[in-house]
Design a protein around this motif. Structure first.
Motif, mmCIF file in Angstrom:
data_model
loop_
_atom_site.group_PDB
_atom_site.id
_atom_site.type_symbol
_atom_site.label_atom_id
_atom_site.label_comp_id
_atom_site.label_asym_id
_atom_site.label_seq_id
_atom_site.Cartn_x
_atom_site.Cartn_y
_atom_site.Cartn_z
ATOM 1 N N MET A 10 0.780 -1.094 -0.233
ATOM 2 C CA MET A 10 0.005 -0.062 0.113
ATOM 3 C C MET A 10 0.844 1.360 -0.097
ATOM 4 O O MET A 10 0.648 2.079 -0.630
ATOM 5 N N ALA A 11 1.790 1.123 0.703
ATOM 6 C CA ALA A 11 2.722 2.368 0.838
ATOM 7 C C ALA A 11 3.427 2.757 -0.199
ATOM 8 O O ALA A 11 3.826 3.812 -0.916
ATOM 9 N N ALA B 43 2.744 2.167 -3.209
ATOM 10 C CA ALA B 43 1.590 2.618 -4.392
ATOM 11 C C ALA B 43 1.337 3.960 -4.085
ATOM 12 O O ALA B 43 0.916 4.453 -5.116
ATOM 13 N N LEU B 44 1.292 4.578 -2.981
ATOM 14 C CA LEU B 44 0.968 5.842 -2.712
ATOM 15 C C LEU B 44 2.227 6.865 -2.938
ATOM 16 O O LEU B 44 2.021 7.953 -3.186
ATOM 17 N N VAL B 45 3.445 6.728 -2.702
ATOM 18 C CA VAL B 45 4.408 7.646 -2.523
ATOM 19 C C VAL B 45 5.198 7.591 -4.019
ATOM 20 O O VAL B 45 5.035 6.727 -4.918
ATOM 21 N N ASP B 46 5.851 8.727 -4.082
ATOM 22 C CA ASP B 46 6.779 9.219 -5.174
ATOM 23 C C ASP B 46 8.025 8.300 -5.204
ATOM 24 O O ASP B 46 8.696 8.058 -6.465
ATOM 25 N N ASP C 109 7.245 12.061 1.106
ATOM 26 C CA ASP C 109 6.255 11.543 0.989
ATOM 27 C C ASP C 109 5.421 11.031 2.147
ATOM 28 O O ASP C 109 4.374 10.574 2.109
ATOM 29 N N LYS D 7 1.835 12.291 1.890
ATOM 30 C CA LYS D 7 0.996 11.241 1.100
ATOM 31 C C LYS D 7 0.474 10.062 1.795
ATOM 32 O O LYS D 7 -0.654 9.583 1.560
ATOM 33 N N VAL D 8 1.384 9.692 2.712
ATOM 34 C CA VAL D 8 1.052 8.518 3.658
ATOM 35 C C VAL D 8 -0.122 8.723 4.570
ATOM 36 O O VAL D 8 -0.875 8.032 4.978
ATOM 37 N N GLY E 118 -1.956 11.596 4.530
ATOM 38 C CA GLY E 118 -3.072 12.092 3.960
ATOM 39 C C GLY E 118 -3.907 13.290 4.641
ATOM 40 O O GLY E 118 -3.524 13.670 5.673
ATOM 41 N N THR F 223 -5.821 8.885 4.980
ATOM 42 C CA THR F 223 -5.119 7.640 4.324
ATOM 43 C C THR F 223 -4.507 6.852 5.333
ATOM 44 O O THR F 223 -4.719 5.430 5.227
ATOM 45 N N MET G 219 -5.389 2.910 5.898
ATOM 46 C CA MET G 219 -4.309 1.797 6.160
ATOM 47 C C MET G 219 -4.537 1.046 7.380
ATOM 48 O O MET G 219 -4.366 -0.382 7.358
#
Length: 77
Positions: free
Chosen positions: A9-10, A12-15, A41, A44-45, A47, A52, A56
Motif C-alpha cells: 500500500m505504501a 503505491a502511494l509514494v513518489d 512522501d 501522502k502516506v 493524507g 489515508t 491503512m
C-alpha cells in the motif's frame, strides 16, 4: 503477511517507493508494524486529516482479525 500488505500500500502511494521501509516487531498477541518513508512522501502516506493513514490502519485491522492477531501501524518520520 501484514508487513507485505503495508509495504504494498505504501509503495503505491509514494513518489519514491525505493525509500519505503517496513519493519515488524512481533509480540505474543500483538504485532507493531513500523512504516518509514522519505520526508517528501510523509504527507501522502498520512493524507488530509489523517484519512489515508486511518484507511491503512482499518485495512490492517481487518487483515489481522482474519488471522486472529492484533496489529498496530506506526508511521515514523
Amino acid at each position: 503477511m501484514l508487513k507485505e500488505l503495508i509495504e504494498f500500500m505504501a509503495r503505491a502511494l509514494v513518489d519514491n517507493p525505493e525509500n519505503v521501509r517496513v519493519s515488524e516487531i512481533m509480540g505474543e498477541q500483538t504485532s507493531v508494524i513500523e512504516l518509514r518513508v522519505s520526508k517528501e512522501d510523509l504527507g501522502k502516506v498520512i493524507g488530509k486529516q489523517g484519512r489515508t493513514a486511518r484507511a491503512m490502519r482499518t485495512i490492517l485491522s481487518a487483515a489481522s482479525t482474519k488471522i486472529r492477531k492484533r496489529a498496530v501501524l506506526e508511521i515514523i518520520e
